[in-house]
Design a protein around this motif. Structure first.
Motif: not given
Ligand code: ATP
Length: 234
Positions: A206-223
């Motif tokens: 999973a990758v988490l985007m906030v305000s035009g940036r990918a702020v975090r990538a990791g396993s679904p559990t981590e995210i």
């Protein structure tokens, strides 16, 4: 190389007119993986999908597909490379019938017969409605048609934007069963969704985007753990 990611964005900037929407996005989709692209409204998920499918130019940074630098590629060329996208709102033609929609999607690459076979085998309800105008289908049936249009062309990569939008929970479950099946067949999938709960169980990463940036990538559990913080911190 065989372990090259199927999609790789490095420091991608992209703008709508004068307004920059992506401020240096890094994103990797390993071959054969299901990656969930999460984030609130306006985070840049759709823009990222458009960059990958060649619908929006990169102003700086790079796009690689299967290890090949394709920065600046057009949508026609990405389609030829097997990248297929189902946009938010599904991209079907409301004033055409189910069959006509499949015919348009078939283009020169596939026959209408082949498209119809794939579609109706997977979604018998579409077969029963082949001469119905797409605009008069239910939301779920429209999504089935959008998926059929993509599947008939044998994509290597599927970009799905807000598949769940406007659909009843049961239909969403049905759609994601199809997605699971495609992943099992080896199709690489990038799923943009605002609601993490729907897609995290399906995703390998999973990758988490906030305000035009990918702020975090990791396993679904981590995210999942990150999510509340990110949204609250908005
Ligand atoms: P949503 O879940 O609402 O679709 P998103 O994460 O997909 O959100 P984008 O649609 O990529 O976000 O939007 C990113 C930013 O770019 C937003 O600030 C949005 O207002 C802006 N934007 C998107 N499309 C356009 C456009 N056609 N013209 C101008 N600005 C746009």
């Amino acid at each position: 190389r065989p372990d090259d990611p199927i999609i790789e964005l490095r420091g991608v900037h992209a703008a709508h007119g004068d307004i920059e929407a992506l401020h240096g996005v890094d994103l990797v989709v390993p071959a054969g993986a299901v990656v969930a692209l999460l984030g609130p409204n306006g985070a840049g998920k759709t823009t990222t999908m458009k960059v990958i499918s060649g619908l929006m130019p990169v102003t700086s940074g790079s796009l690689r597909l299967s290890g090949r630098d394709v920065t600046g590629i057009t949508a026609t060329e990405t389609a030829r490379l097997g990248v297929c996208s189902i946009p938010e709102g599904r991209g079907i033609f409301a004033n055409l019938t189910v069959r006509e929609n499949l015919w348009v999607a078939a283009g020169e690459r596939v026959s209408l017969d082949a498209m119809e076979q794939v579609a109706y085998a997977r979604f018998p309800r579409l077969g029963e409605r082949r001469d119905q105008l797409a605009g008069s289908l239910s939301g779920g049936e429209q999504q089935m048609l959008a998926l059929s249009r993509a599947l008939g062309t044998n994509p290597a990569v599927l970009l799905l934007d807000e598949l769940s939008m406007g659909l009843a929970p049961m239909v969403v479950t049905e759609m994601y069963e199809v997605v699971k099946g495609l992943a099992a067949e080896g199709v690489s999938i990038l799923l943009a969704e605002q609601f993490a709960r729907i897609v995290l169980p399906l995703a390998d990463l999973a990758v988490l985007m906030v305000s035009g940036r990918a702020v975090r990538a990791g396993s679904p559990t981590e995210i999942e753990e990150e999510l509340s913080t990110a949204y609250l911190g908005g």
